[in-house]
Scaffold this motif. Structure first.
Motif, PDB file in Angstrom:
ATOM      1  N   THR A   1      72.687  22.462   2.118  1.00  0.00           N
ATOM      2  CA  THR A   1      71.943  23.466   1.353  1.00  0.00           C
ATOM      3  C   THR A   1      72.623  24.822   1.429  1.00  0.00           C
ATOM      4  O   THR A   1      72.691  25.552   0.437  1.00  0.00           O
ATOM      5  N   ARG A   2      73.144  25.162   2.597  1.00  0.00           N
ATOM      6  CA  ARG A   2      73.880  26.423   2.725  1.00  0.00           C
ATOM      7  C   ARG A   2      75.138  26.418   1.854  1.00  0.00           C
ATOM      8  O   ARG A   2      75.505  27.439   1.262  1.00  0.00           O
ATOM      9  N   GLU A   3      75.785  25.260   1.768  1.00  0.00           N
ATOM     10  CA  GLU A   3      77.026  25.165   0.987  1.00  0.00           C
ATOM     11  C   GLU A   3      76.774  25.151  -0.512  1.00  0.00           C
ATOM     12  O   GLU A   3      77.647  25.522  -1.299  1.00  0.00           O
ATOM     13  N   ALA A   4      75.588  24.726  -0.932  1.00  0.00           N
ATOM     14  CA  ALA A   4      75.280  24.620  -2.357  1.00  0.00           C
ATOM     15  C   ALA A   4      75.167  26.001  -2.991  1.00  0.00           C
ATOM     16  O   ALA A   4      74.624  26.938  -2.404  1.00  0.00           O
ATOM     17  N   SER A   5      75.683  26.116  -4.202  1.00  0.00           N
ATOM     18  CA  SER A   5      75.531  27.369  -4.940  1.00  0.00           C
ATOM     19  C   SER A   5      74.101  27.508  -5.436  1.00  0.00           C
ATOM     20  O   SER A   5      73.333  26.533  -5.474  1.00  0.00           O
ATOM     21  N   GLU A   6      73.722  28.713  -5.811  1.00  0.00           N
ATOM     22  CA  GLU A   6      72.384  28.925  -6.354  1.00  0.00           C
ATOM     23  C   GLU A   6      72.153  28.046  -7.577  1.00  0.00           C
ATOM     24  O   GLU A   6      71.087  27.447  -7.732  1.00  0.00           O
ATOM     25  N   GLU A   7      73.145  27.953  -8.449  1.00  0.00           N
ATOM     26  CA  GLU A   7      72.978  27.173  -9.674  1.00  0.00           C
ATOM     27  C   GLU A   7      72.846  25.683  -9.378  1.00  0.00           C
ATOM     28  O   GLU A   7      72.090  24.979 -10.048  1.00  0.00           O
ATOM     29  N   GLU A   8      73.570  25.193  -8.377  1.00  0.00           N
ATOM     30  CA  GLU A   8      73.439  23.784  -7.992  1.00  0.00           C
ATOM     31  C   GLU A   8      72.041  23.505  -7.463  1.00  0.00           C
ATOM     32  O   GLU A   8      71.406  22.502  -7.834  1.00  0.00           O
ATOM     33  N   LEU A   9      71.542  24.393  -6.592  1.00  0.00           N
ATOM     34  CA  LEU A   9      70.194  24.220  -6.052  1.00  0.00           C
ATOM     35  C   LEU A   9      69.148  24.254  -7.155  1.00  0.00           C
ATOM     36  O   LEU A   9      68.232  23.437  -7.190  1.00  0.00           O
ATOM     37  N   LEU A  10      69.300  25.215  -8.062  1.00  0.00           N
ATOM     38  CA  LEU A  10      68.329  25.366  -9.145  1.00  0.00           C
ATOM     39  C   LEU A  10      68.324  24.141 -10.052  1.00  0.00           C
ATOM     40  O   LEU A  10      67.257  23.630 -10.420  1.00  0.00           O
ATOM     41  N   LYS A  11      69.492  23.657 -10.409  1.00  0.00           N
ATOM     42  CA  LYS A  11      69.603  22.516 -11.317  1.00  0.00           C
ATOM     43  C   LYS A  11      68.917  21.272 -10.739  1.00  0.00           C
ATOM     44  O   LYS A  11      68.115  20.622 -11.416  1.00  0.00           O
ATOM     45  N   THR A  12      69.234  20.945  -9.498  1.00  0.00           N
ATOM     46  CA  THR A  12      68.643  19.743  -8.894  1.00  0.00           C
ATOM     47  C   THR A  12      67.149  19.937  -8.642  1.00  0.00           C
ATOM     48  O   THR A  12      66.368  18.979  -8.759  1.00  0.00           O
ATOM     49  N   LEU A  13      66.737  21.164  -8.316  1.00  0.00           N
ATOM     50  CA  LEU A  13      65.322  21.442  -8.106  1.00  0.00           C
ATOM     51  C   LEU A  13      64.531  21.218  -9.392  1.00  0.00           C
ATOM     52  O   LEU A  13      63.488  20.557  -9.391  1.00  0.00           O
ATOM     53  N   VAL A  14      65.025  21.740 -10.499  1.00  0.00           N
ATOM     54  CA  VAL A  14      64.325  21.573 -11.780  1.00  0.00           C
ATOM     55  C   VAL A  14      64.274  20.102 -12.183  1.00  0.00           C
ATOM     56  O   VAL A  14      63.258  19.621 -12.709  1.00  0.00           O
ATOM     57  N   GLU A  15      65.341  19.360 -11.906  1.00  0.00           N
ATOM     58  CA  GLU A  15      65.338  17.927 -12.209  1.00  0.00           C
ATOM     59  C   GLU A  15      64.239  17.212 -11.427  1.00  0.00           C
ATOM     60  O   GLU A  15      63.538  16.350 -11.972  1.00  0.00           O
ATOM     61  N   ARG A  16      64.080  17.562 -10.155  1.00  0.00           N
ATOM     62  CA  ARG A  16      63.038  16.927  -9.335  1.00  0.00           C
ATOM     63  C   ARG A  16      61.643  17.336  -9.800  1.00  0.00           C
ATOM     64  O   ARG A  16      60.718  16.521  -9.808  1.00  0.00           O
ATOM     65  N   ILE A  17      61.488  18.591 -10.180  1.00  0.00           N
ATOM     66  CA  ILE A  17      60.205  19.053 -10.714  1.00  0.00           C
ATOM     67  C   ILE A  17      59.843  18.258 -11.971  1.00  0.00           C
ATOM     68  O   ILE A  17      58.709  17.796 -12.128  1.00  0.00           O
ATOM     69  N   ASN A  18      60.806  18.072 -12.863  1.00  0.00           N
ATOM     70  CA  ASN A  18      60.544  17.336 -14.097  1.00  0.00           C
ATOM     71  C   ASN A  18      60.174  15.881 -13.813  1.00  0.00           C
ATOM     72  O   ASN A  18      59.332  15.303 -14.514  1.00  0.00           O
ATOM     73  N   PHE A  19      60.789  15.297 -12.796  1.00  0.00           N
ATOM     74  CA  PHE A  19      60.409  13.937 -12.413  1.00  0.00           C
ATOM     75  C   PHE A  19      58.960  13.897 -11.962  1.00  0.00           C
ATOM     76  O   PHE A  19      58.196  13.006 -12.354  1.00  0.00           O
ATOM     77  N   LEU A  20      58.565  14.866 -11.146  1.00  0.00           N
ATOM     78  CA  LEU A  20      57.190  14.895 -10.663  1.00  0.00           C
ATOM     79  C   LEU A  20      56.201  15.102 -11.812  1.00  0.00           C
ATOM     80  O   LEU A  20      55.141  14.467 -11.848  1.00  0.00           O
ATOM     81  N   ILE A  21      56.542  15.972 -12.754  1.00  0.00           N
ATOM     82  CA  ILE A  21      55.658  16.157 -13.915  1.00  0.00           C
ATOM     83  C   ILE A  21      55.517  14.852 -14.680  1.00  0.00           C
ATOM     84  O   ILE A  21      54.424  14.500 -15.140  1.00  0.00           O
ATOM     85  N   SER A  22      56.605  14.099 -14.804  1.00  0.00           N
ATOM     86  CA  SER A  22      56.552  12.832 -15.543  1.00  0.00           C
ATOM     87  C   SER A  22      55.597  11.832 -14.888  1.00  0.00           C
ATOM     88  O   SER A  22      55.112  10.911 -15.545  1.00  0.00           O
ATOM     89  N   LEU A  23      55.310  12.020 -13.597  1.00  0.00           N
ATOM     90  CA  LEU A  23      54.347  11.171 -12.895  1.00  0.00           C
ATOM     91  C   LEU A  23      52.911  11.641 -13.106  1.00  0.00           C
ATOM     92  O   LEU A  23      51.976  10.959 -12.702  1.00  0.00           O
ATOM     93  N   GLY A  24      52.762  12.822 -13.701  1.00  0.00           N
ATOM     94  CA  GLY A  24      51.427  13.387 -13.890  1.00  0.00           C
ATOM     95  C   GLY A  24      51.087  14.484 -12.910  1.00  0.00           C
ATOM     96  O   GLY A  24      49.939  14.916 -12.817  1.00  0.00           O
ATOM     97  N   ILE A  25      52.085  14.964 -12.166  1.00  0.00           N
ATOM     98  CA  ILE A  25      51.886  16.009 -11.158  1.00  0.00           C
ATOM     99  C   ILE A  25      52.208  17.358 -11.791  1.00  0.00           C
ATOM    100  O   ILE A  25      53.335  17.597 -12.226  1.00  0.00           O
ATOM    101  N   THR A  26      51.234  18.247 -11.854  1.00  0.00           N
ATOM    102  CA  THR A  26      51.453  19.537 -12.513  1.00  0.00           C
ATOM    103  C   THR A  26      51.339  20.727 -11.567  1.00  0.00           C
ATOM    104  O   THR A  26      51.555  21.856 -11.979  1.00  0.00           O
ATOM    105  N   THR A  27      50.992  20.474 -10.318  1.00  0.00           N
ATOM    106  CA  THR A  27      50.969  21.519  -9.287  1.00  0.00           C
ATOM    107  C   THR A  27      51.778  20.995  -8.107  1.00  0.00           C
ATOM    108  O   THR A  27      51.482  19.921  -7.575  1.00  0.00           O
ATOM    109  N   ILE A  28      52.810  21.763  -7.712  1.00  0.00           N
ATOM    110  CA  ILE A  28      53.777  21.261  -6.741  1.00  0.00           C
ATOM    111  C   ILE A  28      54.044  22.316  -5.678  1.00  0.00           C
ATOM    112  O   ILE A  28      54.521  23.419  -5.993  1.00  0.00           O
ATOM    113  N   GLU A  29      53.754  21.998  -4.437  1.00  0.00           N
ATOM    114  CA  GLU A  29      54.142  22.871  -3.323  1.00  0.00           C
ATOM    115  C   GLU A  29      55.601  22.573  -2.967  1.00  0.00           C
ATOM    116  O   GLU A  29      56.018  21.409  -2.959  1.00  0.00           O
ATOM    117  N   ILE A  30      56.386  23.619  -2.688  1.00  0.00           N
ATOM    118  CA  ILE A  30      57.803  23.447  -2.362  1.00  0.00           C
ATOM    119  C   ILE A  30      58.148  24.336  -1.175  1.00  0.00           C
ATOM    120  O   ILE A  30      57.921  25.546  -1.204  1.00  0.00           O
TER     121      ILE A  30
END
Length: 409
Positions: free
Chosen positions: A116-145
């Motif tokens: 995580t320290r080695e990852a760039s901000e854009e890399e972290l953001l990209k993978t984070l948004v992908e995971r959020i979208n997966f959770l929304i696809s399951l019907g989850i619309t409120t997500i603690e992170i």
């Protein structure tokens, strides 16, 4: 206003108590129902034909076919902002390696910290948004992170800033939590107490200054932070104005009592909680959060959810999605399996991933389909809501609505 329907069944979860056991007979199920929405909130839920007659000028979104609707889900405990991968940890654990052996070989939480320290901000953001979208696809619309894979000022703030940026790219509600007290980093020169003081004096003031999180978490365990130092830390964070939650009783009992004593919003994990502490939790307003994904990922026993409910506790169920102990991320599959092993009713599971889990985050405006609440709901293509848990995650959500607007899966 907008009217959506008709649905074969609408499971409203209205009139269910916040705490304790539930029977399926307590579920309100509206047959051939509709949902009337006004300005992002639910105006009324009822029989579709009656709603049409009463609201002739409402925009109509007609549902063709057999579908059921229920409140959208809340995942109240995730670690989905991270870099790297720990598939090797999983393989080594299944091959019989111990936690210490995995850590000594370069795995464990410290591995995720390094990635995580080695990852760039854009890399972290990209993978984070992908995971959020997966959770929304399951019907989850409120997500603690949570943060917790940075463990110094620069990288903890990097994680929390990416969560804040992700909020700008999603309609789901993200609830950030500062977990700088995940464990003492190997490169910190000082003991546990000095590191906790570092969090209090160096990290949390910045978090507050930039409005990056209103919640603080700590991992109380032999391998992380000890009970008394954790209690003092939590009381100090409360003085700073943060809400608190606790990783409690994952491998050893006792820390759930601390969570209750300091007024934590929730005590999460609880796989090792003993009977006398179950009673202690049940008599409090601290939510007991089961994380079946960690039990499945580690091959450990499940949270004693049945005993907690029978004692009168508030039980939430969350995924604990993280790169190490809970890599699955599918809350519905996990909750369905937990129900099988702990003998939970469908009503108890649905409550645990909707309004009870939302309550664990201090949110009481969602998780039920009733007047005045947030118009977040999920639609499945089936004629029977019981099929959701019966299929253990293989019945996919067909449509997800956030603030009454359809999110395209």
């Amino acid at each position: 206003m907008k009217l959506i329907g008709p649905f074969k069944q609408i499971v409203t979860l209205s009139n269910l108590p916040l705490r304790g056991k539930l029977s399926d007979e307590q579920l309100e199920i509206i047959i051939d129902g509709g949902i009337l929405i006004n300005n992002n909130t639910i105006e009324k839920v009822g029989a579709f034909e009656e709603l049409i007659a009463e609201n002739q000028f409402a925009d109509l979104e007609k549902i063709e076919g057999e579908y059921i609707a229920l409140p959208a889900f809340t995942d109240s405990h995730t670690h989905i902002c991270f870099g790297g991968n720990r598939a090797n940890d999983f393989a080594m654990r299944n091959a019989g390696k111990t936690y210490l052996e995995i850590a000594e070989s370069g795995g464990g939480i410290w591995s995720s910290v390094q990635h995580t320290r080695e990852a760039s901000e854009e890399e972290l953001l990209k993978t984070l948004v992908e995971r959020i979208n997966f959770l929304i696809s399951l019907g989850i619309t409120t997500i603690e992170i949570k943060s917790g894979y940075g463990l110094d000022v620069e990288n903890e703030l990097k994680m929390l800033r990416m969560i804040k940026r992700a909020q700008e790219q999603t309609k789901a509600m993200l609830v950030p939590t500062c977990l700088s007290a995940h464990l003492k980093p190997r490169d910190f020169e000082g003991d546990n107490q000095e590191y906790l003081n570092y969090i209090i004096t160096k990290i949390l003031p910045k978090v507050k200054e930039e409005s990056l999180a209103k919640r603080v978490d700590i991992f109380i365990e032999k391998s992380a932070f000890q009970p008394e130092e954790s209690k003092a830390f939590l009381l100090k964070t409360k003085e700073l104005g943060f809400e608190i939650t606790v990783h409690a009783d994952q491998f050893t009992p006792g820390s759930s009592r601390i969570a209750v004593e300091v007024g934590a919003r929730s005590a999460d994990h609880l796989e090792a909680t003993i009977d006398e502490d179950i009673e202690f939790i049940a008599q409090s307003d601290t939510v007991a959060t089961a994380l079946p994904g960690a039990s499945l990922g580690l091959g450990e026993k499940f949270t004693p959810a049945r005993k907690l409910l029978d004692a009168g506790a508030i039980l939430a169920i969350a995924s604990d999605w993280n790169p190490g102990s809970a890599p699955m991320g599918n809350l519905i599959t996990q909750a369905s399996i937990l129900a099988t092993y702990q003998k939970l009713t469908t009503a108890e599971v649905l409550a645990g991933i909707t309004f009870r889990s939302a309550y664990a985050l201090g949110l009481e405006d969602r998780g039920r389909l009733e007047h005045g609440l947030k118009a977040d709901f999920v639609v499945f293509k089936t004629n029977n809501f019981q099929n959701i848990l019966y299929n253990q995650g293989s019945l996919n959500a067909e449509k997800v609505y956030i603030n009454g607007e359809k999110w395209e899966i």
